[in-house]
Design a protein around this motif. Sequence first.
Motif, PDB file in Angstrom:
ATOM      1  N   ASP A 107       0.679  -1.202   0.164  1.00  0.00           N
ATOM      2  CA  ASP A 107      -0.057  -0.078  -0.008  1.00  0.00           C
ATOM      3  C   ASP A 107       0.960   1.111   0.024  1.00  0.00           C
ATOM      4  O   ASP A 107       1.926   1.304  -0.205  1.00  0.00           O
ATOM      5  CB  ASP A 107      -0.996  -0.010   1.381  1.00  0.00           C
ATOM      6  CG  ASP A 107      -0.242  -0.054   2.434  1.00  0.00           C
ATOM      7  OD1 ASP A 107       0.926   0.422   2.556  1.00  0.00           O
ATOM      8  OD2 ASP A 107      -0.963  -0.257   3.513  1.00  0.00           O
ATOM      9  N   ASN A 122       3.111  -1.107   3.574  1.00  0.00           N
ATOM     10  CA  ASN A 122       2.653  -2.511   4.219  1.00  0.00           C
ATOM     11  C   ASN A 122       2.380  -3.382   2.808  1.00  0.00           C
ATOM     12  O   ASN A 122       1.770  -3.177   2.011  1.00  0.00           O
ATOM     13  CB  ASN A 122       1.502  -2.231   4.962  1.00  0.00           C
ATOM     14  CG  ASN A 122       1.582  -1.015   6.052  1.00  0.00           C
ATOM     15  OD1 ASN A 122       2.831  -1.084   6.713  1.00  0.00           O
ATOM     16  ND2 ASN A 122       0.899  -0.038   6.364  1.00  0.00           N
ATOM     17  N   SER A 123       2.996  -4.590   3.139  1.00  0.00           N
ATOM     18  CA  SER A 123       2.753  -5.732   2.247  1.00  0.00           C
ATOM     19  C   SER A 123       1.401  -6.285   2.506  1.00  0.00           C
ATOM     20  O   SER A 123       0.972  -6.554   3.588  1.00  0.00           O
ATOM     21  CB  SER A 123       3.700  -6.733   2.395  1.00  0.00           C
ATOM     22  OG  SER A 123       3.515  -7.924   1.434  1.00  0.00           O
ATOM     23  N   ILE A 124       0.573  -6.170   1.402  1.00  0.00           N
ATOM     24  CA  ILE A 124      -0.870  -6.719   1.509  1.00  0.00           C
ATOM     25  C   ILE A 124      -1.252  -8.208   0.521  1.00  0.00           C
ATOM     26  O   ILE A 124      -2.165  -8.570   0.911  1.00  0.00           O
ATOM     27  CB  ILE A 124      -1.964  -5.614   1.285  1.00  0.00           C
ATOM     28  CG1 ILE A 124      -1.782  -4.879  -0.251  1.00  0.00           C
ATOM     29  CG2 ILE A 124      -1.804  -4.242   2.116  1.00  0.00           C
ATOM     30  CD1 ILE A 124      -2.595  -4.066  -0.852  1.00  0.00           C
ATOM     31  N   TYR A 137      -0.610   2.186  -5.057  1.00  0.00           N
ATOM     32  CA  TYR A 137      -0.248   0.857  -4.733  1.00  0.00           C
ATOM     33  C   TYR A 137       1.132   0.624  -5.345  1.00  0.00           C
ATOM     34  O   TYR A 137       1.151   0.898  -6.666  1.00  0.00           O
ATOM     35  CB  TYR A 137      -1.372  -0.024  -4.920  1.00  0.00           C
ATOM     36  CG  TYR A 137      -2.199   0.001  -3.890  1.00  0.00           C
ATOM     37  CD1 TYR A 137      -2.656  -0.617  -2.909  1.00  0.00           C
ATOM     38  CD2 TYR A 137      -3.572   1.101  -4.230  1.00  0.00           C
ATOM     39  CE1 TYR A 137      -3.434  -0.391  -1.820  1.00  0.00           C
ATOM     40  CE2 TYR A 137      -4.482   1.349  -3.421  1.00  0.00           C
ATOM     41  CZ  TYR A 137      -4.499   0.510  -1.972  1.00  0.00           C
ATOM     42  OH  TYR A 137      -5.461   0.847  -1.117  1.00  0.00           O
ATOM     43  N   THR A 165     -12.601  -9.497   0.249  1.00  0.00           N
ATOM     44  CA  THR A 165     -11.267  -8.600   0.567  1.00  0.00           C
ATOM     45  C   THR A 165     -10.339  -9.492   1.409  1.00  0.00           C
ATOM     46  O   THR A 165     -10.812 -10.200   2.149  1.00  0.00           O
ATOM     47  CB  THR A 165     -11.950  -7.614   1.599  1.00  0.00           C
ATOM     48  OG1 THR A 165     -12.959  -6.521   1.098  1.00  0.00           O
ATOM     49  CG2 THR A 165     -10.766  -6.639   2.007  1.00  0.00           C
ATOM     50  N   THR A 201      -5.442 -10.398   5.643  1.00  0.00           N
ATOM     51  CA  THR A 201      -3.984 -10.957   5.975  1.00  0.00           C
ATOM     52  C   THR A 201      -3.766 -11.864   6.988  1.00  0.00           C
ATOM     53  O   THR A 201      -3.566 -13.134   6.977  1.00  0.00           O
ATOM     54  CB  THR A 201      -2.681 -10.126   5.717  1.00  0.00           C
ATOM     55  OG1 THR A 201      -2.942  -9.238   4.327  1.00  0.00           O
ATOM     56  CG2 THR A 201      -1.310 -10.707   5.862  1.00  0.00           C
TER      57      THR A 201
END
Length: 496
Positions: free
Chosen positions: A237, A241-243, A276, A307, A310
């Motif tokens: 994001d 932050n890894s999403i 992103y 959605t 994580t």
Amino acid sequence: MNHRIHWRNAAVATFIIVALFLAVTAPFTSLPLSAQTAITVDPPTPAISVAPGGTNQTLITVTNNNIPGAVDRTFTLAFSNIPTGIQIAPSGSTFIAVGSSQQISVGAAVANTVAPGVYTIAGIITGTAAGQTNVTQSIFLQLTVTGATFTPTPTTTATPRPATVTPTRGPVCRDGFEDDNSPATAKVIDVDTSQERAICPAGDVDWLVFGGVEGKVYTIDVASQSPGLDLSLELFDANLNSIAFNDDFFNRTPGSPNPGDTRPRITIRIPADGRYYIRVRDVAGRGGVDFLYVIALLSGSYGPTPTLVTDVCLDLFEPDGLPEQARLITSNELQENRALCPDGDADWVTFFGKTGKRYIMYTDTRRYIGRTRVNQDTQAGADTVMVLTDRDGVSVIDINDDIPGGNSLDSQIEFIPEVDGFYFVQIKNVGDVGNQFIRYDLVLLLCLPGQTDCGRTTITGLPINPLTPVPTGTPDREFVLDQPTATPTNTATPVP
């Protein structure tokens, strides 16, 4: 006669005293360590950034865990297969008492000739103690060689080059989007377009950026990649932050999965408006002028794709989606409650194989079948595939989908190493299907010499009931997920 009895008694007493002395002074050998991890390393994947011609160092914390059979040990760190031009200098031996931790420094020196990129260097921490079996733990050093910062020293006299001499040039590692090796230099990719790019030189990382709309579904797809590449995709994001992450996506043709297809793909519903970032890299750090790929950003609708949450997908062993993130599994260890989640998830483990020993690794989903058995000893949705690779984490040694001769969709591989070393195993689900309900146990057996009943199909005693208590009795009514709606009742209406 009395003298003879006296000497006999004296001899017996002397023998007892000598025996007690030998018993007290004999070296103590503790019981062998259990399958628990004897050493904890933090972080297990340390990182160092060095410019060509420079040096740098980092610290790792090593803990001598207080587990059954543990003793005070002296620990040393050694690295192997170090690329040319790179020197890794770990500190010397470090004594660590049981239950204590110490920091060990790791220094790196990089020659001017080393190409920029990310280099993964394997290391082994060994704990030794007199009269004890050594304990080991693997780490993977992530060495990032940044762009060159040195300036060549100019000569005092310029010598003209003859006109007939043509300067030679090496391969040019530019694909029209460089420099794009960081989020700050990421290049824009438009929706419903594709780009042809190159992973060059070895260890190259490409960053892309796009604007996402909240609630809209996007697919990031590597449509093609040159032979030799094994790319991974990771989505971040605006705050980096890894999403989402994917290594291989097998199910490009629904109903006809292809385990040999290593092209990655991510499909995600964007949680909020914003920028992103996409990171593309080869999982083994390879690259070159002929290592090309095509990446596309496709927009979907506001359809039913859920959605991504994580945290729901994280088990105790994550992150373990790459060989350099592989978790150690020791001989005769049972790793419980692993999850294959989300779609495309891959779990990596590493183990030390001894030449001539017989190892069997298998998955076991029997404990998570649930209340209703649908297909013998098989958990709904679970059909694991196991891949054994050599010590480089890339060269495939063996693959298994279903246990040979078994009545299960679990997977199992038997292996007898020809060389001592750390080997790697990847576990995935057929079709890259994944969710938080697909769980399994992972077991590594070290078979005894001549043992014939060693393997998954002969293991008894494992609980095959679900981990949560099952209510008894007959439910009064079916539980409905939909919201209730006003429905006329069947109550009789009085007749006038």
